[in-house]
Design an enzyme around this catalytic site. Sequence first.
Site, PDB file in Angstrom:
ATOM      1  N   GLY A 202       0.816  -1.204   0.000  1.00 14.73           N
ATOM      2  CA  GLY A 202       0.000   0.000   0.000  1.00 14.73           C
ATOM      3  C   GLY A 202       0.851   1.254   0.000  1.00 14.73           C
ATOM      4  CD  GLU A 221      -9.057  -3.550   4.500  1.00  9.48           C
ATOM      5  OE1 GLU A 221     -10.030  -3.554   3.739  1.00  9.48           O
ATOM      6  OE2 GLU A 221      -8.627  -4.561   5.085  1.00  9.48           O
ATOM      7  CB  CYS A 256      -8.193  -7.086   6.822  1.00  7.81           C
ATOM      8  SG  CYS A 256      -9.891  -7.138   6.234  1.00  7.81           S
TER       9      CYS A 256
END
Lengths: 453, 453
Positions: A202, A221, A256
């Site tokens: 990310g 995320e 997650c």
Amino acid sequence: MTDTTGIATVTEAARRAGAAAEGFGALAPAARRDLLDACAAALEAAADGIVAAAADESGLAPDALRGEMARTTGQLRLLGAHVAAGRHAPERVSAGVAAGSADVRTVRVAVGPVAVFAASNFPLAFGVAGGDTAAALAAGCSVVAKAHPAQPETGRAVARALGGVLPEGVFSLVEGGADVSLALVRAAEIRAVGFTGSLTGGRALMDAAAARPEPIPVYAEMGSLNPVFVLPGAAGDEEWAAALAGSVTRAMGQLCTKPGLVVLPETPEGEKLAEALAQAVAAAPSHRMLTAPMARAHEAWGEAARALPDAAVTAAPGAPGPFAVRVPATRLTGELLDEHFGPAVVLATAPASSYAALARTLPGSLTATLLGTPADEPGAAPLLRALALRAGRVVWNGVPTGVAVCEAMVHGGPWPATSAPWSTSVGTAAVDRFTRPVALQGVPRGLLGGFAG
Amino acid sequence: MTDTTGIATVTEAARRAGAAAEGFGALAPAARRDLLDACAAALEAAADGIVAAAADESGLAPDALRGEMARTTGQLRLLGAHVAAGRHAPERVSAGVAAGSADVRTVRVAVGPVAVFAASNFPLAFGVAGGDTAAALAAGCSVVAKAHPAQPETGRAVARALGGVLPEGVFSLVEGGADVSLALVRAAEIRAVGFTGSLTGGRALMDAAAARPEPIPVYAEMGSLNPVFVLPGAAGDEEWAAALAGSVTRAMGQLCTKPGLVVLPETPEGEKLAEALAQAVAAAPSHRMLTAPMARAHEAWGEAARALPDAAVTAAPGAPGPFAVRVPATRLTGELLDEHFGPAVVLATAPASSYAALARTLPGSLTATLLGTPADEPGAAPLLRALALRAGRVVWNGVPTGVAVCEAMVHGGPWPATSAPWSTSVGTAAVDRFTRPVALQGVPRGLLGGFAG
């Protein structure tokens, strides 16, 4: 299907997405809803092949993947219904406030082509036709989706289904490694990025997006600790051991929202629950992880945890499977507060009076959880507030895994959980990422029809 | 007042803002409203001295600055009333949707300390107690505000007024150059940045924020072309010449919504209006600009415009004052589409049938304007849509300067006008920049009181 691999295909897919953007964005919301419904139907028609490919590539159970398919088609339909009902663009008019007594009215327009990066842990619901794609299409944005490198056949099968129903250029699939990812983020036509994956991945996309001549937002995320605090009253409820162990080990801990830290009261009940939880985690069933690097990282974390001073690891014998790491609460710093993907959890007991102070030392998370009885409620406000300042969702008396797709959901949170804590990747508010407001000042009523959203 | 200059003061101000953040953010919205009202009253009590300092440092007229003071106190009160009424956190509940039939409810929490950079062109309304500060305080965030280097006494006078009413650490003033700006953006406690100024300055802050260990959002309002399209029917209305010239030259063209480009129809009426507009701009009164570098840049743009092939400059004789640059529409590329701060405008005539295509070549702007008669409306939809995709506000039959502070306002827009086109720096929605959503899942009613917003 044409070749989808490599940087040249990124350039071409971005060009097509750019060419399609204005026309697709100008479609009435009901027309977008119809296309999303058609996507859902096409996925259902192709479900057997898609699920088989996903099971083969991910190691996840076909039953779980069929459930995920239902969630995927459900969120396509939900987001389509949301925009068709105009709920993404609630009326906001300030009458007669501008010069000449003109009205000011906020409408929403699509931001333009969106790059979506498929995650591996939900091959369908966070895949190339997952939440980010559904939100972008509902918003009126064309999409260039990159398949997860570990799940190319899944991505292709999904893309074939969508390709049959969406207009030219509205959806394209690309494949490749980091070079392709960066080329996609850098493509001039792309106006926003949706990503679910590692902090490293990310951050690399964020850095590339921030360095563009025209920077664009990255909705990433990433890693999340998802702390759980067991309040004194709840520590006597032994059923939490099984519930928490299930949440830690479900899908081999590759969710997650997996709880990575459980804090229990420094009481006999707390000690007993900690022990029962450690045993339940170690006894959970094991299967292969999503990718070989993830399996190696889980194994490495087990070895590192065993080497920690004052740490006790509870694990089943044999190959690295689920395990629990018990440490003193005073040791809760550094890598013990990082996300560790896989079926592992850190356990610590501490005086309940220290919980709020401990919570203030934690990194940002997608979720934070409190387990409590009615007797715990009066004293829980400071801890609840401290956790709300560090999470996108706070759960009371539940487990954090399992994210309801609904209006009020927030699947987000402060860094490092996400790059955009003001937004959500799950629920109807996800559409807001891919539209932006425009104030129309004094525009005649007859010209408002083109801004139904 | 303690010294506010230099990097050491940034470190200390950020520390104090961090220490104050959780307590201030937990205040009930009505208590924050009361503090914002007290700030407004304190500014009014100190208005004479503040206006005198601002007039001296900016060269702007005292009358204009008194109007700006009213706007500044008005927006403090408006945003306070907005949060006290709970309108920044509309109820969003998904009942019984989560595991165990738990409710999911979205609440909003303050993001934490905000760095605010005062702009020079509105010494008060976009100053250290301007829109960004009002929005941050209303949201429950502590503020570290940096005075504009050209207006230190103005910043200090405003800070003295606020310092008398806000709790310790909730508002701090810092001063200095680029090194101080970057130190403030890099301070670990800071969670968001508000900036109004140049593209170069905004980009430098964005780059610093993106490179932090924990990146934070920068809400930067930067350069904007603010194109105006005169539709064929409106070209016959000579009153637009005076109105547009006033908009171009007001405050010496130093408004972020100043029209930088006016496109007129290639008709006898369009040619005549272009000539009248050029003459009216050149005849407008002139006074000194905000800073010497701005005056030099305006003069340099006049020299560059005179050297452009095919360009005709209309200006009053003598020192660089207001001027208009007439170019063929086919020349509208490059620096002719950049923002040029100061009382200058580019004029071009083009066939009205080419307007929408021309609009699609323009950069992002804060505003775009159409002037039209009812007869122009039926054909205006494609141009209106194209402009809405490139601006944060579209004005019909008005001038873009003058931004109403209201619920439906959007003062934002695509790059390079802003770094965050999903948000606004003016109007009640500005509060949303400095709160973020949190989903509370299954949280008992008795514990919701701490999340009134």
